[in-house]
Design a protein around this motif. Structure first.
Motif, PDB file in Angstrom:
ATOM      1  N   LEU A  24       0.815  -1.264  -0.026  1.00 19.46           N
ATOM      2  CA  LEU A  24      -0.092  -0.189   0.053  1.00 19.46           C
ATOM      3  C   LEU A  24       0.912   1.118   0.016  1.00 19.46           C
ATOM      4  O   LEU A  24       0.697   2.140  -0.632  1.00 19.46           O
ATOM      5  CB  LEU A  24      -1.062  -0.130   1.259  1.00 19.46           C
ATOM      6  N   ILE A  28       0.454   3.856  -3.319  1.00 20.35           N
ATOM      7  CA  ILE A  28      -0.352   5.084  -3.288  1.00 20.35           C
ATOM      8  C   ILE A  28       0.773   6.201  -3.605  1.00 20.35           C
ATOM      9  O   ILE A  28       0.265   7.235  -4.271  1.00 20.35           O
ATOM     10  CB  ILE A  28      -0.715   5.313  -1.557  1.00 20.35           C
ATOM     11  N   ARG A  29       2.007   6.194  -3.511  1.00 23.63           N
ATOM     12  CA  ARG A  29       3.039   7.054  -3.706  1.00 23.63           C
ATOM     13  C   ARG A  29       4.082   6.404  -4.293  1.00 23.63           C
ATOM     14  O   ARG A  29       4.861   5.548  -3.727  1.00 23.63           O
ATOM     15  CB  ARG A  29       3.494   7.841  -2.669  1.00 23.63           C
ATOM     16  N   SER A 151       4.718  -4.127  -5.109  1.00 21.36           N
ATOM     17  CA  SER A 151       3.968  -2.952  -5.676  1.00 21.36           C
ATOM     18  C   SER A 151       4.810  -1.697  -6.477  1.00 21.36           C
ATOM     19  O   SER A 151       4.252  -1.379  -7.513  1.00 21.36           O
ATOM     20  CB  SER A 151       3.625  -1.979  -4.376  1.00 21.36           C
ATOM     21  N   LYS A 155       3.794  -0.720 -10.328  1.00 19.26           N
ATOM     22  CA  LYS A 155       3.704   0.583 -10.482  1.00 19.26           C
ATOM     23  C   LYS A 155       4.765   1.148 -11.614  1.00 19.26           C
ATOM     24  O   LYS A 155       4.287   1.949 -12.461  1.00 19.26           O
ATOM     25  CB  LYS A 155       4.062   1.419  -9.495  1.00 19.26           C
ATOM     26  N   THR A 161      -3.240   1.951  -9.918  1.00 16.77           N
ATOM     27  CA  THR A 161      -3.094   1.564  -8.320  1.00 16.77           C
ATOM     28  C   THR A 161      -3.841   0.553  -7.875  1.00 16.77           C
ATOM     29  O   THR A 161      -3.653  -0.189  -6.917  1.00 16.77           O
ATOM     30  CB  THR A 161      -3.324   2.993  -7.548  1.00 16.77           C
ATOM     31  N   LYS A 162      -5.007   0.609  -8.040  1.00 15.19           N
ATOM     32  CA  LYS A 162      -6.222  -0.290  -7.690  1.00 15.19           C
ATOM     33  C   LYS A 162      -5.863  -1.541  -7.923  1.00 15.19           C
ATOM     34  O   LYS A 162      -6.051  -2.589  -7.100  1.00 15.19           O
ATOM     35  CB  LYS A 162      -7.720   0.247  -8.331  1.00 15.19           C
TER      36      LYS A 162
END
Length: 244
Positions: A24, A28-29, A151, A155, A161-162
């Motif tokens: 996460l 998110i970033r 992640s 990315k 993201t989802k």
């Protein structure tokens, strides 16, 4: 539900949560190239240490050379096939940059790592609560770094993201399955079958370190400090393994 199974399920939540949390944070970033390289080096060191500390000694102790060869060759061939297949598909669609490319071989290798980790945790609690508790702490650290690595790669391939978070959650669920099996059903497998399973996992984890994590880590500008995190990860899990 038996007390052992209930204990395994409760403590399994800790590494699962850290895996999802790591995923996460980076979903998110998007992390910087420097942070990405550091995390991938660290994760590679931790996984390599898991191989050296937890898997290899068990394989050597069982002393089943034929089973080792069967499991190791099967694991190697499968990972090479998956990598070759996914790269071929990527080459066919390389002119269409707007289509995100899911790193299948990377996710499969991570999935095997998660399965092996859960299996080790289940075995640890079946052997004794102290070993299980210490192994939970060690695996929670590893799973956090692996969640971040997963992640970041998703990315990096421009996966939304989802969808990246969904992949992370699905991978974490494998930990519950393998931990339960490790503490119950797999305890009754013969030494030959267990040797094949462990050797299969061994080759998959080596593939993950050499062909995925370190390769991706070196796509950025490399510096001695980044490389040092590989050895920090290895040493950290080595010490935790000695305590266990």
């Amino acid at each position: 539900m038996s007390n052992l199974l209930e204990t395994i399920l409760i403590y399994t939540c800790i590494p699962v949560v850290t895996f999802i949390l790591g995923g996460l944070i980076t979903a998110i970033r998007k992390p910087s190239p420097v942070f990405r390289s550091i995390v991938l080096h660290f994760a590679a060191g931790v996984v390599f240490s898991v191989v050296a500390v937890e898997i290899l000694p068990d394989i050597v102790e069982r002393n089943k050379p034929i089973s080792v060869i069967i499991g190791f060759v099967l694991g190697t061939l499968l990972m090479l096939y998956i990598k070759d297949f996914t790269e071929e598909k990527e080459n066919q669609t390389k002119t269409i940059d707007i289509i995100p490319k899911i790193p299948v071989s990377f996710l499969v290798a991570i999935g095997v790592d998660v399965l092996i980790d859960g299996f080790l945790l289940g075995i640890g609690f079946a052997s004794g609560s102290k070993a299980g508790l210490l192994l939970t702490l060690a695996l929670a650290l590893e799973m956090f770094s692996m969640g971040m690595a997963v992640s970041m790669e998703l990315k990096n391939e421009k996966i939304p993201t989802k969808k990246a978070i969904i992949h992370v959650v699905l991978l974490s669920s494998l930990f519950f399955v393998s931990a339960t099996l490790g503490g119950t059903l797999l305890q009754n497998l013969s030494d030959n079958v267990m040797e094949i399973v462990l050797s299969f996992g061994l080759s998959a984890l080596l593939f993950l370190v050499t062909e995925e994590l370190l390769v991706e880590a070196h796509t950025e500008e490399d510096k001695p400090l980044y490389t040092a995190t590989f050895f920090v990860g290895f040493l950290l899990f080595l010490v935790l393994g000695m305590i266990v």
